[in-house]
Design an enzyme around this catalytic site. Structure first.
Site, PDB file in Angstrom:
ATOM      1  N   CYS A 131      10.249   1.402   2.365  1.00  0.00           N
ATOM      2  CA  CYS A 131      11.164   0.312   2.729  1.00  0.00           C
ATOM      3  C   CYS A 131      12.596   0.804   2.795  1.00  0.00           C
ATOM      4  CB  CYS A 131      11.050  -0.801   1.703  1.00  0.00           C
ATOM      5  SG  CYS A 131      11.253  -0.166   0.039  1.00  0.00           S
ATOM      6  N   TRP A 155       0.807  -1.218   0.000  1.00  0.00           N
ATOM      7  CA  TRP A 155       0.000   0.000   0.000  1.00  0.00           C
ATOM      8  C   TRP A 155       0.841   1.270   0.000  1.00  0.00           C
ATOM      9  CZ3 TRP A 155       1.772   2.557   4.136  1.00  0.00           C
ATOM     10  CH2 TRP A 155       2.324   1.803   5.164  1.00  0.00           C
ATOM     11  N   ASN A 156       2.140   1.186   0.326  1.00  0.00           N
ATOM     12  CA  ASN A 156       2.872   2.446   0.562  1.00  0.00           C
ATOM     13  C   ASN A 156       3.211   3.204  -0.721  1.00  0.00           C
ATOM     14  OD1 ASN A 156       4.815   0.540  -0.099  1.00  0.00           O
ATOM     15  ND2 ASN A 156       6.332   1.339   1.330  1.00  0.00           N
ATOM     16  N   GLU A 166      10.986  -8.039  -3.132  1.00  0.00           N
ATOM     17  CA  GLU A 166      11.413  -6.734  -2.611  1.00  0.00           C
ATOM     18  C   GLU A 166      10.796  -6.611  -1.229  1.00  0.00           C
ATOM     19  OE1 GLU A 166      13.446  -4.735  -4.107  1.00  0.00           O
ATOM     20  OE2 GLU A 166      13.435  -5.436  -6.176  1.00  0.00           O
ATOM     21  N   LEU A 167      11.584  -6.861  -0.200  1.00  0.00           N
ATOM     22  CA  LEU A 167      11.010  -7.035   1.145  1.00  0.00           C
ATOM     23  C   LEU A 167      11.393  -5.886   2.097  1.00  0.00           C
ATOM     24  CD1 LEU A 167      11.659 -10.886   1.299  1.00  0.00           C
ATOM     25  CD2 LEU A 167       9.714  -9.658   0.330  1.00  0.00           C
ATOM     26  N   GLU A 169      11.848  -2.924  11.793  1.00  0.00           N
ATOM     27  CA  GLU A 169      11.470  -1.799  10.934  1.00  0.00           C
ATOM     28  C   GLU A 169      10.265  -1.080  11.569  1.00  0.00           C
ATOM     29  OE1 GLU A 169       9.685  -3.251   7.299  1.00  0.00           O
ATOM     30  OE2 GLU A 169      10.549  -1.640   6.118  1.00  0.00           O
ATOM     31  N   GLY A 213       6.675  -6.292  -0.390  1.00  0.00           N
ATOM     32  CA  GLY A 213       5.941  -6.251   0.871  1.00  0.00           C
ATOM     33  C   GLY A 213       6.811  -6.720   2.009  1.00  0.00           C
ATOM     34  N   SER A 214       6.178  -7.256   3.033  1.00  0.00           N
ATOM     35  CA  SER A 214       6.915  -7.622   4.249  1.00  0.00           C
ATOM     36  C   SER A 214       7.741  -8.891   4.035  1.00  0.00           C
ATOM     37  CB  SER A 214       5.922  -7.842   5.382  1.00  0.00           C
ATOM     38  OG  SER A 214       5.082  -8.934   5.065  1.00  0.00           O
ATOM     39  N   LYS A 238      -2.155  -8.165  -8.023  1.00  0.00           N
ATOM     40  CA  LYS A 238      -2.987  -8.072  -6.827  1.00  0.00           C
ATOM     41  C   LYS A 238      -2.428  -6.979  -5.907  1.00  0.00           C
ATOM     42  CE  LYS A 238      -2.993  -9.199  -2.684  1.00  0.00           C
ATOM     43  NZ  LYS A 238      -3.725  -8.106  -2.065  1.00  0.00           N
ATOM     44  N   PRO A 239      -3.105  -5.839  -5.834  1.00  0.00           N
ATOM     45  CA  PRO A 239      -2.647  -4.774  -4.944  1.00  0.00           C
ATOM     46  C   PRO A 239      -3.092  -5.034  -3.512  1.00  0.00           C
ATOM     47  CG  PRO A 239      -4.655  -4.100  -6.031  1.00  0.00           C
ATOM     48  CD  PRO A 239      -4.339  -5.476  -6.551  1.00  0.00           C
TER      49      PRO A 239
END
Ligand code: NAP
Length: 485
Positions: A288, A155-156, A254-255, A386, A232-233, A179-180
């Site tokens: 991130c 979402w960021n 991409e975490l 984080e 995401g996470s 998928k957002p």
């Protein structure tokens, strides 16, 4: 009709059709600046995902056979649509995510730059002719699109995280199911409208919203989908990576990050403060690559802390992103407020000294004051977790070796930053830091022409730049024998 109406879709986009969920169920979307519902989107699951993958697999047959020139031109048409509608897309993004309108427009146009870059790169996906060890054979290497790509995004950055993936996918000849996050689905669905307007063929881009675990499982299990690209996470990334591995799918991850920001005594302190403001507080600390741990050398610690406090108080203003004076939008939801509050309480209980901010801001929405805490130490949660919010903790260090050791003492390895005027130190420290991205005397370094990716628990693969294409390509070796030579 308002500017955003044509892009405000409450249906999912499969094979160029706008559809509801099979169940008819929907998910409400909330504006984090006001707490009000702005709309709802379909709550899709496994069956709709399978149909979207079928559509993408069918479209792949012809899309992969198009020329690079053809794909490039369609991608540039998509860029034109984005540019023409940037104000509407920015407004939509601010409504669902909260960031200031000018930053939202910057994100939309920044995403477009990735698409444009990859539209150009599409023409440069070269192969090789390998000198043959046999006189009568010729050895050729070509690169082929991996196939249907499943893209799961956070979402960021609701718009640009999709554009980065879409650029590489379309350029290489892949098709997509996107998928957002359910928190910010409208910017993603808007790509369906843009794709239609640009004339992208049906099934090449599909966007669906809904039950994340159900959609993710189908992407991992369905043999027609050949790659998963996820932002995401780390927790969800590891889950998807292990499920995708069972079906031998390519992955790009991409975490999360825990970026150190180091200021050496020989640095330009004002530049470092400027960089810290940009790197720590951009997107209200929800990127991130946001600085999470600020390490300042002992000799300049007090001076840096005082200047950072002044800059935060003078420059940063929380508020509704639609207000032109706002620099700090809301946090995404109550969970985010809780996490920042817990990290702050933990730091203060372990000896941290609050020098500015420290509270929730405003009576509506999910705002938190930009906050700075000095006297930080490694026992605090921020040292290893984080925060993803506007909380800057200032740690003190003595030597270069100590700074490097502290900076690397994390399982993450996405972005790091340091400030120094010493050229030798710039190279030494840059080489010693175990990170995928290093900002030297710069707090914001992302651009479509350079690779973006992490190491360790921050993921694998790169987005942007010529390296960003590799993850979407298979290498094929063809041996032409019996040539009668
Ligand atoms: P998240 O909870 O991992 O969610 C990211 C996406 O995964 C969302 O679309 C989410 O859907 C979906 N998801 C959640 N559970 C899933 C499951 N079991 N299977 C499949 N998909 C699932 O992360 P977030 O809180 O949105 O984003 C913040 C994190 O992203 C931070 O750690 C940040 O550092 C990282 N991030 C990394 C980069 C990078 O480039 N390295 C860039 C931006 C953000 P729903 O939201 O609908 O549940």
């Amino acid at each position: 009709m308002s500017l955003i109406t044509p892009f405000f879709k409450d249906a999912v986009f499969i094979n160029n059709e706008w559809l509801a969920a099979d169940s008819g169920e929907t998910i409400d979307v909330i504006n984090p600046a006001t707490g009000e519902k702005i709309g709802s989107v379909p709550n899709c699951g496994q069956a709709e995902t399978a149909r979207a993958i079928d559509a993408a697999a069918e479209a792949f047959k012809s899309w992969k056979a198009t020329t690079a020139d053809h794909r490039s031109n369609l991608m540039l048409a998509l860029c034109d649509q984005i540019a023409e509608n940037a104000d509407a897309l920015a407004e939509l993004l601010t409504l669902e995510m909260g960031k200031p309108l000018n930053e939202a427009k910057g994100e939309v146009l920044g995403g477009m730059k990735y698409l444009k870059f990859f539209a150009e790169e599409a023409r440069r996906i070269y192969g090789d002719l390998i000198p043959s060890p046999w006189g009568d054979r010729r050895l050729m290497v070509t690169k082929e699109p991996v196939g249907v790509v499943g893209a799961i995004t956070p979402w960021n950055f609701p718009s640009s995280m999709i554009a980065r993936k879409m650029g590489a996918a379309l350029a290489t000849g892949c098709t997509m199911v996107i998928k957002p996050s359910e928190l910010t689905p409208f910017s993603a669905l808007a790509y369906g409208v843009l794709a239609e307007k640009a004339g992208i063929p049906a099934g090449v881009i599909n966007v669906l919203t809904g039950d994340a675990p159900a959609i993710g499982s189908e992407m991992c299990d369905n043999p027609k989908l050949r790659k998963i690209t996820f932002t995401g996470s780390t927790r969800v990334g590891k889950l998807l990576a292990s499920n995708a591995a069972a079906n031998m799918k390519k992955i790009s991850m991409e975490l999360g990050g825990n970026a150190p920001f180091i200021v050496f005594e020989d640095a330009d302190i004002d530049k470092a403060v400027e960089g810290a403001i940009a790197s720590k507080f951009r997107n209200s600390g929800q990127t991130c690559v946001c600085a999470n741990r600020v390490y300042v050398q002992a000799g300049i610690y007090d001076a840096f802390a005082a200047k950072l406090k002044d800059a935060v108080e003078a420059q940063l203003k929380p508020g509704n992103g639609m207000d032109p004076d706002t620099t700090q939008g809301p946090l995404i939801d109550e969970r985010a407020i809780t996490k920042v509050s817990e990290h702050l309480e933990d730091a203060v209980s372990k000896g941290g000294k609050l020098i500015t901010g420290g509270s929730r801001a405003g009576n509506v929405g999910t705002f938190f004051e930009p906050t700075v805490v000095t006297n930080a130490n490694s026992s605090m949660r921020v040292a290893t977790e984080e925060t993803f919010g506007p909380l800057a903790l200032l740690f003190k260090f003595d030597s270069e070796a100590e700074a490097i050791e502290l900076a690397n003492a994390t399982e993450y390895g996405l972005a790091c930053y340091f400030y120094t005027k010493d050229l030798g130190r710039a190279f030494r420290v840059s080489e010693a830091l175990e990170y995928g991205l290093v900002g030297i005397n710069e707090g914001v370094i992302t651009t479509e022409v350079a690779p973006f990716g992490g190491v360790k628990d921050s993921g694998m693969g790169n987005e942007g730049s010529k390296y960003g294409l590799d993850d979407y390509l298979n290498v094929k070796y063809s041996c032409f024998g019996g040539l009668g030579m």
